[in-house]
Scaffold this motif. Sequence first.
Motif, PDB file in Angstrom:
ATOM      1  N   GLN A 171       0.825  -1.210   0.000  1.00  0.00           N
ATOM      2  CA  GLN A 171       0.000   0.000   0.000  1.00  0.00           C
ATOM      3  C   GLN A 171       0.859   1.260   0.000  1.00  0.00           C
ATOM      4  O   GLN A 171       0.629   2.198  -0.775  1.00  0.00           O
ATOM      5  CB  GLN A 171      -0.920  -0.004   1.225  1.00  0.00           C
ATOM      6  CG  GLN A 171      -1.793   1.233   1.386  1.00  0.00           C
ATOM      7  CD  GLN A 171      -3.025   1.227   0.510  1.00  0.00           C
ATOM      8  OE1 GLN A 171      -3.546   0.162   0.203  1.00  0.00           O
ATOM      9  NE2 GLN A 171      -3.492   2.400   0.102  1.00  0.00           N
ATOM     10  N   THR A 172       1.883   1.290   0.867  1.00  0.00           N
ATOM     11  CA  THR A 172       2.733   2.483   0.972  1.00  0.00           C
ATOM     12  C   THR A 172       3.493   2.742  -0.319  1.00  0.00           C
ATOM     13  O   THR A 172       3.569   3.876  -0.800  1.00  0.00           O
ATOM     14  CB  THR A 172       3.720   2.330   2.139  1.00  0.00           C
ATOM     15  OG1 THR A 172       2.985   2.154   3.350  1.00  0.00           O
ATOM     16  CG2 THR A 172       4.608   3.548   2.258  1.00  0.00           C
ATOM     17  N   GLU A 175       1.183   4.051  -3.001  1.00  0.00           N
ATOM     18  CA  GLU A 175       0.837   5.457  -2.760  1.00  0.00           C
ATOM     19  C   GLU A 175       1.976   6.383  -3.158  1.00  0.00           C
ATOM     20  O   GLU A 175       1.747   7.468  -3.718  1.00  0.00           O
ATOM     21  CB  GLU A 175       0.464   5.651  -1.289  1.00  0.00           C
ATOM     22  CG  GLU A 175      -0.883   5.027  -0.920  1.00  0.00           C
ATOM     23  CD  GLU A 175      -1.186   5.118   0.567  1.00  0.00           C
ATOM     24  OE1 GLU A 175      -0.299   5.590   1.321  1.00  0.00           O
ATOM     25  OE2 GLU A 175      -2.303   4.737   0.968  1.00  0.00           O
ATOM     26  N   LYS A 176       3.210   5.961  -2.860  1.00  0.00           N
ATOM     27  CA  LYS A 176       4.362   6.777  -3.251  1.00  0.00           C
ATOM     28  C   LYS A 176       4.506   6.841  -4.771  1.00  0.00           C
ATOM     29  O   LYS A 176       4.797   7.900  -5.345  1.00  0.00           O
ATOM     30  CB  LYS A 176       5.639   6.219  -2.622  1.00  0.00           C
ATOM     31  CG  LYS A 176       5.765   6.476  -1.119  1.00  0.00           C
ATOM     32  CD  LYS A 176       7.050   5.869  -0.578  1.00  0.00           C
ATOM     33  CE  LYS A 176       7.223   6.189   0.904  1.00  0.00           C
ATOM     34  NZ  LYS A 176       7.535   7.608   1.124  1.00  0.00           N
ATOM     35  N   SER A 179       1.858   9.142  -6.101  1.00  0.00           N
ATOM     36  CA  SER A 179       2.166  10.543  -5.833  1.00  0.00           C
ATOM     37  C   SER A 179       3.203  11.074  -6.808  1.00  0.00           C
ATOM     38  O   SER A 179       3.072  12.189  -7.334  1.00  0.00           O
ATOM     39  CB  SER A 179       2.668  10.697  -4.391  1.00  0.00           C
ATOM     40  OG  SER A 179       3.039  12.035  -4.140  1.00  0.00           O
ATOM     41  N   THR A 195      -5.270   6.742  -8.674  1.00  0.00           N
ATOM     42  CA  THR A 195      -5.641   6.157  -7.389  1.00  0.00           C
ATOM     43  C   THR A 195      -4.974   4.799  -7.235  1.00  0.00           C
ATOM     44  O   THR A 195      -4.425   4.246  -8.201  1.00  0.00           O
ATOM     45  CB  THR A 195      -7.169   6.010  -7.255  1.00  0.00           C
ATOM     46  OG1 THR A 195      -7.658   5.217  -8.346  1.00  0.00           O
ATOM     47  CG2 THR A 195      -7.858   7.369  -7.280  1.00  0.00           C
ATOM     48  N   VAL A 196      -5.037   4.269  -6.022  1.00  0.00           N
ATOM     49  CA  VAL A 196      -4.346   3.017  -5.696  1.00  0.00           C
ATOM     50  C   VAL A 196      -5.354   1.882  -5.549  1.00  0.00           C
ATOM     51  O   VAL A 196      -6.393   2.039  -4.894  1.00  0.00           O
ATOM     52  CB  VAL A 196      -3.533   3.188  -4.399  1.00  0.00           C
ATOM     53  CG1 VAL A 196      -3.062   1.843  -3.861  1.00  0.00           C
ATOM     54  CG2 VAL A 196      -2.345   4.114  -4.649  1.00  0.00           C
TER      55      VAL A 196
END
Length: 480
Positions: A171-172, A175-176, A179, A195-196
């Motif tokens: 997940q992290t 998200e990175k 971004s 989106t993720v």
Amino acid sequence: MSTKVNYNEEVLSQAQNRRATVEFINIVNDLWYDKSIELVLFRNPLVDKRASEVLNLIEYAKEFVSKPISILDALDIAKAIQQIELPSSKLDIGKLAYECYLGAKKGEDKVAFVQNKLKDATVAKDIQPKDVVLYGFGRIGRLLARELMTKMGKGSQLRLRAIVTRGEINQTVLEKRASLLSVDSVHGDFLGTVTVDAENNALIINGTTVYMISAKQPEDIDYTEFNINDALIIDNTGAFRDEAALSRHLKANGASKVLITAPAKGVPNIVHGVNHKQNSPDKVDIFSAASCTTNAITPVLRVLEDNYGIKKGHLETIHAYTNDQNLVDNMHSKYRRGRAAALNMVITETGAGAAVSKAIPALAGKLTSNAIRVPVPNGSLAILNLQLNTKVTKEGVNSLIKKYALEGELVEQIKYSIDNELVSSDIIGTTAPSIFDSKATLTDEDTIVIYVWYDNEYGYSHQVIRLAKHIAKVRRFTYY
């Protein structure tokens, strides 16, 4: 005595022009999203542009072709294109507008004029969409992802299906990655949505699923598990630089072609527009898109060699710092590159001078080259000091380059600048890999000095995509 200005008339005229511009933008976007017909203005993209951006391009067009093209002229041509049945196409509405102004028959309506100009497009080419995988997701990889997803349209050409990186995907990490794709310090915000989807290890870009795949080596991947078949792998890692290493991609199930975004040994090094037709994708499986600097200088050198002949010359590239330099002083395998990139001008080597000969064999051994990395994050300049086989003038050289920027096989590659105030930040976001600075040209009989700007990230990425379309055989009908 100067003519008195009627302010109210000016305001009314401005409002009418902006209203026409909004209508024009709506037609541009409708043609793209409904019919996969992309309109450009002298190679400048128009899809998803604002009214002020379009009006600035119209002003550039007036100066560039020295013809009074207005937004109303462009709107009339756009309306005509709407009424014609065309295949997936890329059409330069600037060229059509000024040709209409010059040569339309008296009484001929715009629809008839456009039909006549685009008569070769009446039979649609049989284009099969191509799955694309980005192997690596750095500076070039993310720009390629942005462009591929922005220009997805109805999905009739290149389809970005997956991105391969090293390391765990969670997940992290997702998200990175999302971004970094969404926001960029140089190129600004991505004009789309990201989106993720952690459950499927994917990014949802503009509503379309793009899988994130973790792999230590390319041959370990089975792309068919993701319903990806016959894919073009675009390797932008820089880790694989010769035919043997790049061939490892072809061992992956579901991969059929490879394109590396760097110079490579043992495979065709291509500058699209110059030598891409010399290597058929029916016979070649691995291609190199050469370097950003090679793509910047080769189109202009092609013009000069074909028309004047080049005896010898030197290339000095003033290049933005890159990720292989250090942020602060530290150890580096190469001399000088260990010094802080944002604080120093750093002399280093470039192979661009020698690499040109792979696209233009006649220049083998004729060019020396060097590079200076400077404290800007993007936007570079090549200075070419050349001795020709004939005497020339500044006006003659500029006129010749302008001709090639307007018509022929290099119109996507060469942008002709007429700006007296041009600086490096102005060229960020230019799709052409080669921006010829006409105001800076110097000549002395058979010696010339020319200045070629280039967005070493964005302009180069567009060259990669042009080559990718050639390899995938999904090039549309074009009218330039």
